[in-house]
Design an enzyme around this catalytic site. Sequence first.
Site, mmCIF file in Angstrom:
data_model
loop_
_atom_site.group_PDB
_atom_site.id
_atom_site.type_symbol
_atom_site.label_atom_id
_atom_site.label_comp_id
_atom_site.label_asym_id
_atom_site.label_seq_id
_atom_site.Cartn_x
_atom_site.Cartn_y
_atom_site.Cartn_z
ATOM 1 N N PHE A 134 0.847 -1.197 0.000
ATOM 2 C CA PHE A 134 0.000 0.000 0.000
ATOM 3 C C PHE A 134 0.877 1.239 0.000
ATOM 4 O O PHE A 134 1.740 1.401 0.865
ATOM 5 C CB PHE A 134 -0.915 0.020 1.235
ATOM 6 N N ASP A 219 9.163 2.957 1.689
ATOM 7 C CA ASP A 219 7.960 3.643 2.153
ATOM 8 C C ASP A 219 7.824 3.354 3.646
ATOM 9 O O ASP A 219 7.323 2.304 4.049
ATOM 10 C CB ASP A 219 6.742 3.155 1.370
ATOM 11 N N LYS A 248 2.314 9.590 8.441
ATOM 12 C CA LYS A 248 1.572 9.135 9.623
ATOM 13 C C LYS A 248 2.070 9.666 10.980
ATOM 14 O O LYS A 248 1.622 10.708 11.421
ATOM 15 C CB LYS A 248 1.483 7.605 9.619
HETATM 16 C C1 LIG Z 1 -0.976 5.231 5.144
HETATM 17 C C2 LIG Z 1 0.065 4.883 4.166
HETATM 18 C C3 LIG Z 1 0.217 5.610 2.973
HETATM 19 C C4 LIG Z 1 -0.712 6.730 2.586
HETATM 20 O O1 LIG Z 1 -0.726 7.777 3.497
HETATM 21 P P1 LIG Z 1 -1.926 8.857 3.469
HETATM 22 O O2 LIG Z 1 -1.493 9.885 4.447
HETATM 23 O O3 LIG Z 1 -3.175 8.132 3.844
HETATM 24 O O4 LIG Z 1 -1.997 9.371 2.089
HETATM 25 C C5 LIG Z 1 1.247 5.255 2.126
HETATM 26 N N1 LIG Z 1 2.084 4.248 2.417
HETATM 27 C C6 LIG Z 1 1.981 3.536 3.553
HETATM 28 C C7 LIG Z 1 2.961 2.441 3.836
HETATM 29 C C8 LIG Z 1 0.962 3.818 4.458
HETATM 30 O O5 LIG Z 1 0.830 3.092 5.571
#
Ligand SMILES: *Cc1c(COP(=O)(O)O)cnc(C)c1O
Length: 390
Positions: A134, A219, A248
């Site tokens: 994700f 990420d 986050k």
């Molecule tokens: C939550 C998340 C995102 C997206 O972040 P948003 O602030 O919701 O756009 C991208 N990559 C990872 C690994 C995430 O956990």
Amino acid sequence: MTSLFDRFEAAFMPNYGVPPVALARGEGSVVWGIDGTEYLDMFGGIAVSSLGHAHPALVEAVSKQVATLAHTSNLLLHEREVELAEKLLSLLGAPGRVFLANSGTEANEAALKLAIKYGKTTGRSYFVAAEMGFHGRTLGALSLTGKPSIRDQFGPFPLDVRFVPYGDAEALADAVDGDCAAVFLEPTQGEAGVVPPPDGYMARAREITKAAGALLVADEIQSAIGRTGHWFAHQADGYLPDVLTLAKGLGGGLPIGACVGFGPAATVFEKGDHGSTFGGNPVSCAAALAVLGNVDLAHVQAVAAELRDGIEAISHPLLKGVRGRGLWLAAVLTEDRAAQVQAAAQRAGFLVNAVQPDAIRLAPPLVITSAQVRTFLAAFPPILDEAADG
Ligand SMILES: *Cc1c(COP(=O)(O)O)cnc(C)c1O
């Protein structure tokens, strides 16, 4: 009288459904619903509320900043953004450059644009990402997201993204050649259910990308800022990516994202290549500085071990085990009853997240106390009983 839930349903697009609880306020790791019900927050707004709720340092930093200077745009600079970029680089311990955005998906958009530019200037045309990974919901980040249910209906995407099974280093090595511009990976897959790769996978991904001349984008939007008991997960895994994305937990609840480039990746963007009106706004930067100044890694490691060991010690027919690291765990079930566990936990006064049909994500505030962890551990077996019956 129409309830807040009915008003929500009538006023909002149906993309979220109607959430089960309406929160009014919080303090530390405890939150209260609008009806006064008290809950222990065991998922921290999806690993966001690092300092818990209403932490005095966060309140002071944000209040002071909003009363002083709330916005400059990137046509002018301000002190907090410079302090934050310097602080991040010092915690990272490697020379690099920072771009500030407002969210995770935007941090990844920056990383992707950087990787596209790197690919164009070096004759590389495709990207690799992991199945079930994700990376966000905007179109660039979505094109890297491997979860078919949220991706497929919005494709096709204009980028050549090739998906490999997560955790399989040989499959990754086969997928990455001299035409690959970048590989995007989470150090543990969060939304897939807090799924860690086999030991050594990320370091191996580092070797594979380095040998092929492709960028490695880590990420760490969910995994960083103390969540795993380290400032950044890659520090424990013993490698340095070319590009790192954060969001986050960084703002402790205020919206902020960051994309950090190391080595040559630090200066791929030139003047005019990218930007954001709100990115790095003073209030969010002040919040992030308060977070970075108050996360206690030793505390995270201690309570995380207590939580993990405590779940491992529970013997219950519905509980298969626990995976993840730090205060970022999934209680894995023997059956697809995560929704029932989440509902039973809520009735018992605990907010948890049914991240997968068979997995409960626990990502509480990093300030959760040992006593609060023990309260949850004591309550968890009866919650499982209720979910198994109900
Ligand atoms: C939550 C998340 C995102 C997206 O972040 P948003 O602030 O919701 O756009 C991208 N990559 C990872 C690994 C995430 O956990």
